[in-house]
Write a protein that holds these residues in place. Structure first.
Motif, short mmCIF file in Angstrom:
data_model
loop_
_atom_site.label_atom_id
_atom_site.label_comp_id
_atom_site.label_asym_id
_atom_site.label_seq_id
_atom_site.Cartn_x
_atom_site.Cartn_y
_atom_site.Cartn_z
N MET A 1 0.79 -1.22 -0.02
CA MET A 1 0.04 0.13 0.12
C MET A 1 1.00 1.21 -0.04
O MET A 1 1.69 1.53 0.86
CB MET A 1 -0.91 -0.12 1.07
N PRO A 2 0.86 2.07 -0.82
CA PRO A 2 1.63 3.40 -1.13
C PRO A 2 1.27 4.38 0.08
O PRO A 2 0.03 4.41 0.45
CB PRO A 2 1.03 4.00 -2.28
N VAL A 3 2.31 4.97 0.66
CA VAL A 3 2.11 5.99 1.71
C VAL A 3 2.76 7.17 1.38
O VAL A 3 3.69 7.21 0.76
CB VAL A 3 2.86 5.57 2.93
N LYS A 4 1.97 8.22 1.34
CA LYS A 4 2.36 9.80 0.91
C LYS A 4 2.19 10.73 1.89
O LYS A 4 1.22 10.69 2.54
CB LYS A 4 1.60 9.90 -0.44
N TYR A 5 3.25 11.24 2.48
CA TYR A 5 3.33 12.53 3.10
C TYR A 5 3.37 13.86 2.54
O TYR A 5 4.35 14.09 1.58
CB TYR A 5 4.44 12.50 4.24
N VAL A 6 2.17 14.70 2.69
CA VAL A 6 2.00 15.88 1.94
C VAL A 6 1.72 17.07 2.70
O VAL A 6 1.40 16.88 3.97
CB VAL A 6 0.78 15.73 0.96
N CYS A 7 2.34 18.23 2.42
CA CYS A 7 2.28 19.38 3.39
C CYS A 7 0.81 19.78 3.45
O CYS A 7 0.32 19.92 2.36
CB CYS A 7 3.06 20.69 2.94
N ARG A 8 0.31 20.04 4.76
CA ARG A 8 -1.03 20.39 4.49
C ARG A 8 -1.33 21.59 4.22
O ARG A 8 -2.62 22.13 3.92
CB ARG A 8 -1.77 19.94 6.12
N ASN A 9 -0.58 22.71 4.15
CA ASN A 9 -0.35 23.97 3.73
C ASN A 9 -0.59 24.09 2.40
O ASN A 9 -1.51 24.84 1.60
CB ASN A 9 0.61 24.76 4.42
N CYS A 10 0.45 23.71 1.70
CA CYS A 10 0.70 24.12 0.29
C CYS A 10 0.51 22.71 -0.64
O CYS A 10 0.25 22.72 -1.93
CB CYS A 10 1.88 24.57 -0.09
N GLY A 11 0.46 21.37 -0.04
CA GLY A 11 0.35 20.18 -0.82
C GLY A 11 1.45 19.80 -1.30
O GLY A 11 1.56 18.69 -2.19
N TYR A 12 2.66 20.13 -0.93
CA TYR A 12 3.83 19.73 -1.53
C TYR A 12 4.05 18.06 -0.99
O TYR A 12 3.87 17.86 0.21
CB TYR A 12 5.20 20.64 -1.30
N THR A 13 4.38 17.23 -1.89
CA THR A 13 4.60 16.17 -1.34
C THR A 13 6.12 15.70 -1.03
O THR A 13 7.02 16.10 -1.46
CB THR A 13 4.47 14.80 -2.68
N LEU A 14 6.06 15.54 0.34
CA LEU A 14 7.57 15.52 1.27
C LEU A 14 7.86 14.05 0.99
O LEU A 14 9.17 14.08 1.15
CB LEU A 14 6.90 15.64 2.67
N TYR A 15 7.36 13.08 0.95
CA TYR A 15 7.60 11.66 0.88
C TYR A 15 6.77 10.97 0.23
O TYR A 15 5.44 10.85 0.56
CB TYR A 15 8.09 11.23 2.34
N ASN A 16 7.37 9.74 -0.62
CA ASN A 16 6.08 8.86 -1.14
C ASN A 16 6.91 7.76 -1.02
O ASN A 16 7.98 7.21 -1.81
CB ASN A 16 6.06 9.39 -2.74
N PHE A 17 6.35 6.57 -0.72
CA PHE A 17 6.71 5.33 -0.37
C PHE A 17 5.75 4.49 -1.25
O PHE A 17 4.52 4.22 -0.80
CB PHE A 17 6.64 4.76 1.08
N ASP A 18 6.13 4.01 -2.40
CA ASP A 18 5.08 3.05 -3.33
C ASP A 18 5.15 1.81 -3.06
O ASP A 18 4.28 0.98 -3.56
CB ASP A 18 5.98 3.55 -4.92
N LYS A 19 6.29 0.82 -2.84
CA LYS A 19 6.56 -0.53 -2.70
C LYS A 19 7.40 -0.77 -1.64
O LYS A 19 8.44 -0.24 -1.34
CB LYS A 19 6.50 -0.97 -4.07
N VAL A 20 7.25 -2.14 -1.37
CA VAL A 20 8.35 -2.98 -0.51
C VAL A 20 9.63 -2.87 -1.23
O VAL A 20 9.55 -3.42 -2.33
CB VAL A 20 7.85 -4.05 0.16
N GLY A 21 10.50 -2.81 -0.63
CA GLY A 21 11.88 -2.92 -1.05
C GLY A 21 12.48 -1.71 -1.82
O GLY A 21 13.49 -1.64 -2.39
N GLN A 22 11.48 -0.60 -1.75
CA GLN A 22 11.90 0.70 -2.33
C GLN A 22 13.38 1.24 -1.89
O GLN A 22 14.09 1.74 -2.50
CB GLN A 22 10.74 1.61 -2.12
N ASP A 23 13.36 0.99 -0.71
CA ASP A 23 14.64 1.69 0.05
C ASP A 23 14.95 0.74 1.39
O ASP A 23 14.12 -0.08 1.64
CB ASP A 23 14.72 2.84 0.50
#
Length: 69
Positions: A1-23
């Motif tokens: 399941m992808p996880v995305k951290y986004v700034c609640r003020n401007c909507g900028y994507t801070l971090y995006n985790f797409d799949k296991v083994g990504q890092d």
């Protein structure tokens, strides 16, 4: 399941985790994201705070239907 951290003020994507083994580290916590960016959004400069339960959104992807004949 992808996880995305986004700034609640401007909507900028801070971090995006797409799949296991990504890092090596896996999904980062909100406190890790805050420390990576020094506690402020790199785009708008607003302080990054821990998300409240209302900030967490679960979005379903396209429904898959399998037909067996």
């Amino acid at each position: 399941m992808p996880v995305k951290y986004v700034c609640r003020n401007c909507g900028y994507t801070l971090y995006n985790f797409d799949k296991v083994g990504q890092d090596f580290y896996g999904v980062r916590t909100p406190s890790e994201i805050r420390s990576i960016f020094g506690g402020k959004c790199p785009r708008c400069g607003k302080p990054l705070n821990a998300p409240a339960i209302e900030d967490v959104k679960i979005i379903m992807k396209k429904k898959i239907t399998i037909t067996i004949e």
